[in-house]
Design an enzyme around this catalytic site. Structure first.
Site, short mmCIF file in Angstrom:
data_model
loop_
_atom_site.label_atom_id
_atom_site.label_comp_id
_atom_site.label_asym_id
_atom_site.label_seq_id
_atom_site.Cartn_x
_atom_site.Cartn_y
_atom_site.Cartn_z
CE LYS A 1 9.76 56.26 38.30
NZ LYS A 1 9.83 57.05 37.06
NE ARG B 1 4.44 61.52 38.94
CZ ARG B 1 4.26 60.20 39.08
NH1 ARG B 1 5.32 59.39 39.21
NH2 ARG B 1 3.03 59.69 39.10
#
Length: 393
Positions: free
Chosen positions: A339, A374
């Site tokens: 991210k 995740r």
């Protein structure tokens, strides 16, 4: 030269049996030897002073606002410092004080410390999620625009992609058919169904593994469950579609409640928090209370939403203080893979160059005993999780 040796130990409770104590005495030592701190939010200043005095009387302490003693403020947070045994004494004292909400605070402390942790979740298909280590949720994006291009999977390659993940140690497959990256546009219900349902049907027909559907649309969730999905991963925490709660109530899948400020298209436009952790804790408390009223607390997983309406400092605070979300005693999911906060910390490297840093965060989450991560890269993350699990679990 004496044969006596003195060393400092970092985890004394793990060495009790090595000393040779009676196993029955272990819980006693745990109460006396495990040091903990609790944050009690928004306490009446009189009650806060009482809590501090009772902690001092127990041989412990509590921090309150510097103006609490003079009553120049009406409310203060209280941060306790002590052993479990000392907190038990606090509970016993406060539970008898039926004023200034002290007995209610005692009850909340009791639940925070001693309520049973959810250790497993039964899935509609008869499968089961068991949280005896950090589980790997592998991302399969049947989308053309997810932020990490290598996670985008064509329909005819879903089986091979999933097979590779299973070979490399994935525990859950998460199917996403609408990108929720910052600035993304919503797709129609028909388009999301056309992408998601064939993928789920193909995976379910071929593999015996828990499947998650990443959606905030109730109809997508319903059809996904009917096609074989076990988990609904809702970035809106059941807020965007009022019918989603009906689907969860009827089919009883596991459900991931994620925090997001705003919506994907606008969530990164100057998000702001006075205290991101406090806001998230109150958010999850409200969401969990709502689900508890309809008997679904045993199906819930919470996700603080790294990168979803968060600044860099917010994302770091969430990770640094991830333990505080354990107060709810439900499984915690962290989605950090490749991210933008990682890129921001590493001189704006692109998603393709964020694997090593992702693995560092994975290691940290595993050491913190986060229940699910995740991620995109199953093989590498799985090795990290399994190695560290042997060291800390």
């Amino acid at each position: 030269m004496t044969d006596i040796l003195v060393t400092e130990v970092s985890d004394p409770l793990s060495l009790l049996l090595k000393v040779g104590v009676d196993p029955a005495s272990v819980p006693i030592f745990e109460r006396k030897g495990k040091f903990i701190s609790l944050m009690i939010y928004n306490v009446d200043v009189i009650a806060a002073n009482v809590i501090k005095q009772e902690m001092l009387a127990a041989g412990a302490d509590a921090a309150v606002n510097k103006h609490a003693i003079t009553h120049k403020i009406q409310k203060t947070n209280v941060l306790t410092f002590g052993t479990i045994a000392q907190h038990i004494k606090l509970i016993e004292k406060l539970s008898k004080m039926h004023y200034w909400k002290l007995d209610q605070i005692a009850d909340m402390i009791q639940k925070c410390l001693f309520k049973d942790q959810v250790r497993s979740i039964d899935l509609p298909s008869g499968r089961k999620l068991i949280f005896d280590r950090t589980l790997i949720m592998g991302i399969v994006n049947v989308t053309p625009d997810s932020f990490y291009s290598k996670s985008r999977v064509e329909k005819d390659k879903v089986i091979d992609y999933t097979a590779s993940m299973i070979k490399n140690g994935v525990d859950i497959i998460d199917i996403g058919a609408e990108s929720t990256r910052p600035g993304s546009e919503r797709v129609s219900l028909e388009e999301e169904l056309n992408r998601a349902i064939p993928a789920i049907e193909a995976i379910r027909k071929t593999f015996d593994i828990p499947i998650s559907i990443d959606t905030y649309k109730s109809e997508v969730a319903k059809q996904a469950i009917m096609a074989g999905a076990d988990i609904v991963n809702d970035v809106s925490a059941l807020r965007f579609d009022e019918k989603m709660i009906d689907v969860i109530s009827e089919y009883k899948p596991a459900v991931v409640l994620m925090h997001m400020k705003g919506e994907p298209k606008t969530m990164q436009q100057n998000p702001y928090y006075e205290d991101v952790i406090e806001e998230l804790l109150y958010f999850f408390n409200e969401r969990l209370s709502m689900l508890g009223k309809i008997g679904l607390m045993d199906k819930v997983i919470i996700d603080p939403g790294i990168g979803f309406g968060k600044r860099l400092s917010d994302n770091l605070q969430i990770l640094k203080r991830i333990d505080e979300f354990k107060t709810f005693k439900v499984p915690i999911l962290v989605g950090h893979s490749r991210k933008s906060f990682i890129g921001a910390l590493l001189n704006d490297v692109p998603p393709e160059e964020r694997l090593i840093a992702t693995l560092a965060v994975t290691a940290y989450c595993t050491m913190k005993k986060v229940d699910i991560i995740r991620i995109h890269d199953v093989a590498e993350n799985s090795q990290v999780v399994r190695m560290i699990s042997h060291l800390v679990r």
